[in-house]
Design a protein around this motif. Sequence first.
Motif, PDB file in Angstrom:
ATOM      1  N   SER A   1     -31.710 -11.784 -24.609  1.00  0.00           N
ATOM      2  CA  SER A   1     -30.997 -10.980 -23.609  1.00  0.00           C
ATOM      3  C   SER A   1     -30.659 -11.815 -22.380  1.00  0.00           C
ATOM      4  O   SER A   1     -29.541 -11.735 -21.854  1.00  0.00           O
ATOM      5  N   ALA A   2     -31.612 -12.601 -21.925  1.00  0.00           N
ATOM      6  CA  ALA A   2     -31.368 -13.462 -20.757  1.00  0.00           C
ATOM      7  C   ALA A   2     -30.264 -14.470 -21.050  1.00  0.00           C
ATOM      8  O   ALA A   2     -29.376 -14.698 -20.211  1.00  0.00           O
ATOM      9  N   CYS A   3     -30.284 -15.061 -22.236  1.00  0.00           N
ATOM     10  CA  CYS A   3     -29.238 -16.027 -22.607  1.00  0.00           C
ATOM     11  C   CYS A   3     -27.872 -15.356 -22.671  1.00  0.00           C
ATOM     12  O   CYS A   3     -26.873 -15.935 -22.242  1.00  0.00           O
TER      13      CYS A   3
ATOM     14  N   LYS B   1     -41.897 -10.897 -30.901  1.00  0.00           N
ATOM     15  CA  LYS B   1     -40.648 -10.146 -30.997  1.00  0.00           C
ATOM     16  C   LYS B   1     -40.120  -9.808 -29.608  1.00  0.00           C
ATOM     17  O   LYS B   1     -38.921  -9.955 -29.324  1.00  0.00           O
ATOM     18  N   LEU B   2     -41.021  -9.351 -28.761  1.00  0.00           N
ATOM     19  CA  LEU B   2     -40.625  -8.964 -27.411  1.00  0.00           C
ATOM     20  C   LEU B   2     -40.122 -10.163 -26.612  1.00  0.00           C
ATOM     21  O   LEU B   2     -39.060 -10.102 -25.982  1.00  0.00           O
ATOM     22  N   SER B   3     -40.863 -11.271 -26.656  1.00  0.00           N
ATOM     23  CA  SER B   3     -40.436 -12.447 -25.887  1.00  0.00           C
ATOM     24  C   SER B   3     -39.122 -13.012 -26.421  1.00  0.00           C
ATOM     25  O   SER B   3     -38.260 -13.434 -25.639  1.00  0.00           O
TER      26      SER B   3
ATOM     27  N   SER C   1     -36.737 -11.280 -27.908  1.00  0.00           N
ATOM     28  CA  SER C   1     -35.683 -10.335 -27.515  1.00  0.00           C
ATOM     29  C   SER C   1     -35.317 -10.506 -26.051  1.00  0.00           C
ATOM     30  O   SER C   1     -34.128 -10.479 -25.690  1.00  0.00           O
ATOM     31  N   LEU C   2     -36.318 -10.682 -25.201  1.00  0.00           N
ATOM     32  CA  LEU C   2     -36.045 -10.902 -23.776  1.00  0.00           C
ATOM     33  C   LEU C   2     -35.303 -12.214 -23.547  1.00  0.00           C
ATOM     34  O   LEU C   2     -34.369 -12.280 -22.737  1.00  0.00           O
ATOM     35  N   ALA C   3     -35.685 -13.257 -24.252  1.00  0.00           N
ATOM     36  CA  ALA C   3     -35.013 -14.547 -24.114  1.00  0.00           C
ATOM     37  C   ALA C   3     -33.563 -14.462 -24.589  1.00  0.00           C
ATOM     38  O   ALA C   3     -32.655 -15.000 -23.940  1.00  0.00           O
TER      39      ALA C   3
ATOM     40  N   LYS D   1     -45.709  -9.374 -29.669  1.00  0.00           N
ATOM     41  CA  LYS D   1     -45.483 -10.200 -28.476  1.00  0.00           C
ATOM     42  C   LYS D   1     -44.366 -11.213 -28.716  1.00  0.00           C
ATOM     43  O   LYS D   1     -43.520 -11.439 -27.844  1.00  0.00           O
TER      44      LYS D   1
ATOM     45  N   PRO E   1     -35.532 -21.119 -22.704  1.00  0.00           N
ATOM     46  CA  PRO E   1     -35.211 -19.805 -23.272  1.00  0.00           C
ATOM     47  C   PRO E   1     -33.973 -19.865 -24.160  1.00  0.00           C
ATOM     48  O   PRO E   1     -33.053 -20.644 -23.923  1.00  0.00           O
TER      49      PRO E   1
ATOM     50  N   TRP F   1     -37.138  -7.669 -35.890  1.00  0.00           N
ATOM     51  CA  TRP F   1     -37.804  -6.384 -35.654  1.00  0.00           C
ATOM     52  C   TRP F   1     -38.085  -5.644 -36.950  1.00  0.00           C
ATOM     53  O   TRP F   1     -38.893  -4.706 -36.972  1.00  0.00           O
TER      54      TRP F   1
END
Length: 147
Positions: free
Chosen positions: A98-100, A90-92, A94-96, A88, A40, A129
């Motif tokens: 955020s996690a980092c 974009k979402l993945s 963005s989540l990655a 999909k 990630p 986005w």
Amino acid sequence: MKSSTELQSTPPPLSRGKRWAWLALAYASLAVGLLALVIPGIPTTEFILLSAWAANRSSPRLSAWLARHRVFGPMLHNWHNGRVVAHKAKLSASLAMSACLLVMLWTVPHRWVIVVAAIGMAIGACWMWSRPESVDEARARAPQAGQ
């Protein structure tokens, strides 16, 4: 005689050294893109696009393989047909990111490093986005010819 658009689309022949440099860039960015599938925080799409760009200049075989690939082919098709980034993806991404950022908040002692990384991630996310999510949307956004 070739038209000016045909001359622009045909890359000039490369010296052996330049071809090998483009090929090295293609394989190196492909390797990072493959790692990004499981780590990630590393952007897969950008490295695959870079690999395809470099492969297009150095290896028709690698370029064709990327275009036909089950995972990378649709990504490249979307990019070539309107600079599309799927929802999909974009979402993945963005989540990655955020996690980092959360991991950095817990582990990085220097706040300025986190701020710089957060600004870079925010700029990347805003750009990502802003891209259309489908080829149809990209066509709708494109200025009409003759206007």
